[in-house]
Write an enzyme that holds these catalytic residues in place. Sequence first.
Site, mmCIF file in Angstrom:
data_model
loop_
_atom_site.group_PDB
_atom_site.id
_atom_site.type_symbol
_atom_site.label_atom_id
_atom_site.label_comp_id
_atom_site.label_asym_id
_atom_site.label_seq_id
_atom_site.Cartn_x
_atom_site.Cartn_y
_atom_site.Cartn_z
ATOM 1 N N HIS A 95 -2.951 6.690 0.828
ATOM 2 C CA HIS A 95 -3.443 4.946 0.054
ATOM 3 C C HIS A 95 -2.868 3.977 1.152
ATOM 4 O O HIS A 95 -1.667 4.212 1.609
ATOM 5 C CB HIS A 95 -3.195 4.106 -1.114
ATOM 6 C CG HIS A 95 -4.455 3.104 -1.419
ATOM 7 N ND1 HIS A 95 -3.653 1.667 -0.500
ATOM 8 C CD2 HIS A 95 -4.958 2.702 -1.403
ATOM 9 C CE1 HIS A 95 -4.364 0.758 -1.412
ATOM 10 N NE2 HIS A 95 -5.155 1.676 -1.225
ATOM 11 N N GLU A 146 -11.698 2.832 3.319
ATOM 12 C CA GLU A 146 -11.055 1.515 2.990
ATOM 13 C C GLU A 146 -10.328 0.335 4.176
ATOM 14 O O GLU A 146 -9.170 1.218 4.311
ATOM 15 C CB GLU A 146 -9.658 1.721 2.242
ATOM 16 C CG GLU A 146 -10.325 2.638 0.900
ATOM 17 C CD GLU A 146 -9.392 2.230 0.019
ATOM 18 O OE1 GLU A 146 -9.573 1.304 -0.624
ATOM 19 O OE2 GLU A 146 -8.073 1.874 0.330
HETATM 20 P P1 PGA Z 1 -8.986 -4.064 -3.928
HETATM 21 O O1 PGA Z 1 -8.153 -2.638 -3.769
HETATM 22 O O2 PGA Z 1 -9.809 -3.946 -4.237
HETATM 23 O O3 PGA Z 1 -7.828 -5.140 -4.890
HETATM 24 O O4 PGA Z 1 -9.264 -4.459 -2.368
HETATM 25 C C1 PGA Z 1 -8.549 -1.387 -3.022
HETATM 26 C C2 PGA Z 1 -7.527 -0.498 -2.833
HETATM 27 O O5 PGA Z 1 -6.404 -1.215 -2.235
HETATM 28 O O6 PGA Z 1 -8.360 0.464 -2.991
#
Ligand code: PGA
Length: 222
Positions: A95, A146
Amino acid sequence: MKILIVANWKMNPASLKEAKNLFDSVKKGVRNIKNVEVVLCPPFVYLPALSERGLASVIKLGAQDCFWEESGAFTGEVSPRQLKNLGVKYVILGHSERRKYLKEETDEIVSRKLGACLKVGLKPILCVEKLSQLKGIKKDIIVAFEPISAIGTGKAFDVEKAKSARKAIKNNFVLYGGSLNSENAKDYIEKAGFKGLLIGGASLKGEEFIKITKSVDLISKI
Ligand code: PGA
């Protein structure tokens, strides 16, 4: 494989009581869904209690990280085997928050963790913000795209741009993550062609998370 909706609770909530409440409300809210598999990823400390609470058939448990060895002198770490023995099925790896705050979370380390998960039969969900992070990664690994600008900012990535990124990623199963909510979530499945979602902030609000799951469940074909 069903559409995956992964809840990344990050370092929340503050107490086991709240974690149980959130878990119970999600479990109740999603019990009739058909086309979605819900993966709840609480902090490690809540996994045993939530696992004992019983999972609805559509809910699986996931972890937010793990170590790359099975056991031994690795203070503070949690092994894939330990997770597996708790009934955990998925593990989020790489992540961007870990890559940012823990400098040692390099592509090499992430790939070691990935191998360790596969070895014990856990399904890794590899988070990437750029294609170079997929070097050497097999096509059958679940990937979560992401973009940094979208994580926790309230500014979800443009759906068309997300679609292009999704097409550039050759993995079989690609999720989108970043500022998802019940208004925008289904666009990433329907319009951008993602096979699932990784949800941070909105996964901590039971009703909102259930709403997202239901909106995606209504899309019968992907
Ligand atoms: P968020 O986070 O939905 O709060 O933008 C997504 C993530 O970090 O997996």
